[in-house]
Design a protein around this motif. Structure first.
Motif, PDB file in Angstrom:
ATOM      1  N   TYR A 140       0.811  -1.215   0.000  1.00 21.63           N
ATOM      2  CA  TYR A 140       0.000   0.000   0.000  1.00 21.63           C
ATOM      3  C   TYR A 140       0.845   1.266   0.000  1.00 21.63           C
ATOM      4  N   GLU A 141       2.044   1.172   0.508  1.00 25.78           N
ATOM      5  CA  GLU A 141       2.944   2.327   0.448  1.00 25.78           C
ATOM      6  C   GLU A 141       3.333   2.604  -1.004  1.00 25.78           C
ATOM      7  N   ALA A 142       3.667   1.551  -1.747  1.00 28.63           N
ATOM      8  CA  ALA A 142       4.004   1.711  -3.163  1.00 28.63           C
ATOM      9  C   ALA A 142       2.787   2.192  -3.942  1.00 28.63           C
ATOM     10  N   LEU A 143       1.605   1.674  -3.609  1.00 27.70           N
ATOM     11  CA  LEU A 143       0.379   2.108  -4.278  1.00 27.70           C
ATOM     12  C   LEU A 143       0.160   3.602  -4.067  1.00 27.70           C
ATOM     13  N   ALA A 144       0.325   4.069  -2.830  1.00 29.87           N
ATOM     14  CA  ALA A 144       0.143   5.492  -2.539  1.00 29.87           C
ATOM     15  C   ALA A 144       1.143   6.354  -3.308  1.00 29.87           C
ATOM     16  N   GLN A 145       2.381   5.881  -3.398  1.00 31.85           N
ATOM     17  CA  GLN A 145       3.400   6.619  -4.152  1.00 31.85           C
ATOM     18  C   GLN A 145       3.043   6.689  -5.632  1.00 31.85           C
ATOM     19  N   ALA A 146       2.557   5.574  -6.175  1.00 27.27           N
ATOM     20  CA  ALA A 146       2.182   5.536  -7.589  1.00 27.27           C
ATOM     21  C   ALA A 146       1.000   6.459  -7.870  1.00 27.27           C
ATOM     22  N   VAL A 147       0.012   6.444  -6.994  1.00 29.22           N
ATOM     23  CA  VAL A 147      -1.163   7.297  -7.167  1.00 29.22           C
ATOM     24  C   VAL A 147      -0.761   8.767  -7.126  1.00 29.22           C
ATOM     25  N   LEU A 148       0.085   9.133  -6.182  1.00 27.83           N
ATOM     26  CA  LEU A 148       0.539  10.523  -6.077  1.00 27.83           C
ATOM     27  C   LEU A 148       1.307  10.943  -7.332  1.00 27.83           C
ATOM     28  N   ALA A 149       2.167  10.062  -7.822  1.00 31.54           N
ATOM     29  CA  ALA A 149       2.943  10.370  -9.021  1.00 31.54           C
ATOM     30  C   ALA A 149       2.015  10.581 -10.218  1.00 31.54           C
ATOM     31  N   LEU A 150       1.004   9.737 -10.357  1.00 30.06           N
ATOM     32  CA  LEU A 150       0.070   9.854 -11.473  1.00 30.06           C
ATOM     33  C   LEU A 150      -0.812  11.094 -11.337  1.00 30.06           C
ATOM     34  N   GLN A 151      -1.158  11.446 -10.107  1.00 32.46           N
ATOM     35  CA  GLN A 151      -1.934  12.660  -9.867  1.00 32.46           C
ATOM     36  C   GLN A 151      -1.187  13.902 -10.334  1.00 32.46           C
ATOM     37  N   GLN A 152       0.083  13.941 -10.053  1.00 32.82           N
ATOM     38  CA  GLN A 152       0.884  15.135 -10.304  1.00 32.82           C
ATOM     39  C   GLN A 152       1.507  15.159 -11.701  1.00 32.82           C
ATOM     40  N   ALA A 153       1.382  14.070 -12.455  1.00 34.14           N
ATOM     41  CA  ALA A 153       2.081  13.950 -13.733  1.00 34.14           C
ATOM     42  C   ALA A 153       1.519  14.906 -14.781  1.00 34.14           C
ATOM     43  N   LYS A 154       2.422  15.551 -15.493  1.00 32.45           N
ATOM     44  CA  LYS A 154       2.044  16.368 -16.638  1.00 32.45           C
ATOM     45  C   LYS A 154       1.681  15.462 -17.811  1.00 32.45           C
ATOM     46  N   SER A 155       2.412  14.384 -17.968  1.00 35.32           N
ATOM     47  CA  SER A 155       2.100  13.375 -18.985  1.00 35.32           C
ATOM     48  C   SER A 155       2.446  12.000 -18.431  1.00 35.32           C
ATOM     49  N   ILE A 156       1.741  10.974 -18.936  1.00 34.64           N
ATOM     50  CA  ILE A 156       1.944   9.600 -18.498  1.00 34.64           C
ATOM     51  C   ILE A 156       2.174   8.741 -19.735  1.00 34.64           C
ATOM     52  N   HIS A 157       3.229   7.961 -19.727  1.00 38.35           N
ATOM     53  CA  HIS A 157       3.531   7.067 -20.842  1.00 38.35           C
ATOM     54  C   HIS A 157       3.501   5.628 -20.349  1.00 38.35           C
ATOM     55  N   PHE A 158       2.558   4.837 -20.852  1.00 40.68           N
ATOM     56  CA  PHE A 158       2.484   3.414 -20.545  1.00 40.68           C
ATOM     57  C   PHE A 158       3.164   2.647 -21.671  1.00 40.68           C
ATOM     58  N   PHE A 159       3.936   1.612 -21.303  1.00 38.66           N
ATOM     59  CA  PHE A 159       4.625   0.851 -22.348  1.00 38.66           C
ATOM     60  C   PHE A 159       4.707  -0.617 -21.980  1.00 38.66           C
ATOM     61  N   GLY A 160       4.354  -1.471 -22.946  1.00 39.85           N
ATOM     62  CA  GLY A 160       4.478  -2.905 -22.784  1.00 39.85           C
ATOM     63  C   GLY A 160       4.608  -3.551 -24.153  1.00 39.85           C
ATOM     64  N   ILE A 161       5.090  -4.772 -24.185  1.00 38.03           N
ATOM     65  CA  ILE A 161       5.277  -5.514 -25.421  1.00 38.03           C
ATOM     66  C   ILE A 161       4.357  -6.741 -25.412  1.00 38.03           C
ATOM     67  N   GLY A 162       3.805  -7.102 -26.594  1.00 32.72           N
ATOM     68  CA  GLY A 162       2.963  -8.292 -26.681  1.00 32.72           C
ATOM     69  C   GLY A 162       1.691  -8.145 -25.863  1.00 32.72           C
ATOM     70  N   ALA A 163       1.398  -9.144 -25.013  1.00 33.76           N
ATOM     71  CA  ALA A 163       0.186  -9.110 -24.202  1.00 33.76           C
ATOM     72  C   ALA A 163       0.180  -7.911 -23.259  1.00 33.76           C
ATOM     73  N   SER A 164       1.358  -7.489 -22.796  1.00 32.06           N
ATOM     74  CA  SER A 164       1.438  -6.336 -21.892  1.00 32.06           C
ATOM     75  C   SER A 164       1.116  -5.030 -22.610  1.00 32.06           C
ATOM     76  N   ALA A 165       1.245  -5.001 -23.947  1.00 30.92           N
ATOM     77  CA  ALA A 165       0.867  -3.818 -24.713  1.00 30.92           C
ATOM     78  C   ALA A 165      -0.634  -3.573 -24.609  1.00 30.92           C
ATOM     79  N   VAL A 166      -1.408  -4.663 -24.509  1.00 29.80           N
ATOM     80  CA  VAL A 166      -2.855  -4.542 -24.355  1.00 29.80           C
ATOM     81  C   VAL A 166      -3.183  -3.859 -23.021  1.00 29.80           C
ATOM     82  N   ILE A 167      -2.430  -4.200 -21.979  1.00 27.97           N
ATOM     83  CA  ILE A 167      -2.625  -3.577 -20.664  1.00 27.97           C
ATOM     84  C   ILE A 167      -2.304  -2.088 -20.742  1.00 27.97           C
TER      85      ILE A 167
END
Length: 281
Positions: free
Chosen positions: A110-137
């Protein structure tokens, strides 16, 4: 969780983990000293194991084991066999999916979750990246976060993503998605992001991996039971989508009024396009 990290643990901690895996009923009745003696280690090694597993202490470890004992008969996983009946396939796939979701929730830091949520809240832009099946995610995440007024990308092409990430800065977030935690392209993308000062988040299966080692924030899913049909990415895909949904809802609810406004605007825009498209037809 213990099964997934056992091979990465120091010898003394590995012996304790193996004893718990093989003797869960006995383990939950032990004190730390007794468990150390039974596994031919020590109480201090038991405490170190708890720390390695990301748990608050021995009591939480015993609670987790006890919970698994209760649930194992209800959601036990068995692989698909040749000429399996459709009824059996329905039951096995359902059990596997339920177990993947439950285990992901159980190992969630939950500590990592809170850090991730805060980072996404404050982000000017977000880049998701995955290959193959992870690209769908990654694409699913992009479709969600763009609805709440986030500049979000999820290109499947490595070079296009690299160009976008090369323009990132301290105000941006790059999320690398790889169930194995070993996808070369995903690792290089996170390395590039760190060079540019962007915040990095990894989404992998539980345990140390090259990709999770690179990331600033590490999020994990658990779907270790996929063996023969690993390439089908069934329960692992569901667990990853589940964690993306958790991130999205956490960000949305933390800025609820503004997020609802953005969602309404998106809905109105989509309906407008649909209406005008139908008029042309």
């Amino acid at each position: 969780m213990l099964q997934e990290i056992a091979e990465q643990l120091p010898l003394s901690e590995r012996k304790i983990a193996q004893y718990i895996i093989e003797n869960p009923h006995e383990a939950i009745r032990c004190t730390a000293n007794e468990l150390g003696e039974l596994s031919s280690t020590s109480a201090s090694a038991v405490i170190r194991l708890c720390k390695s597993a990301g748990l608050s202490g021995f009591q939480e470890l015993k609670l987790r084991v006890a919970g698994d004992i209760r649930n194992v008969s209800e959601t036990s996983f068995s692989d698909i066999q040749p000429n399996e009946t459709q009824d059996a396939i329905v039951q096995k796939v359902t059990n596997s999916s339920v177990r993947a979701l439950q285990e992901t929730a159980e190992i969630l830091n939950y500590e990592a979750l809170a850090q991730a949520v805060l980072a996404l809240q404050q982000a000017k832009s977000i880049h998701f990246f995955g290959i193959g099946a992870s690209a769908v995610i990654a694409q699913d995440a992009q479709l969600k976060f763009v609805r709440i007024n986030r500049f979000t990308t999820a290109h499947t092409d490595f070079h296009t993503s690299a160009m976008l990430v090369s323009k990132s800065s301290i105000d941006d977030v790059v999320v690398g998605i790889s169930f194995s935690g070993e996808t070369y392209e995903v690792g290089k993308m996170l390395e590039l992001a760190k060079e540019k000062g962007a915040k990095t988040i990894s989404l992998t299966s539980y345990g140390l991996s090259p990709i999770s080692e690179i990331a600033d924030i590490r999020l994990y899913v658990s779907a270790k039971q996929e063996e023969v049909f690993r390439s089908a990415a069934t329960s692992s895909r569901l667990a990853q989508l589940h964690l993306i949904d958790i991130l999205f809802m956490c960000v949305l609810t933390s800025q609820y009024d503004e997020s609802i406004k953005q969602l309404d605007e998106v809905r109105i825009g989509v309906n407008f396009v649909k209406q005008h498209t139908s008029l042309r037809k």
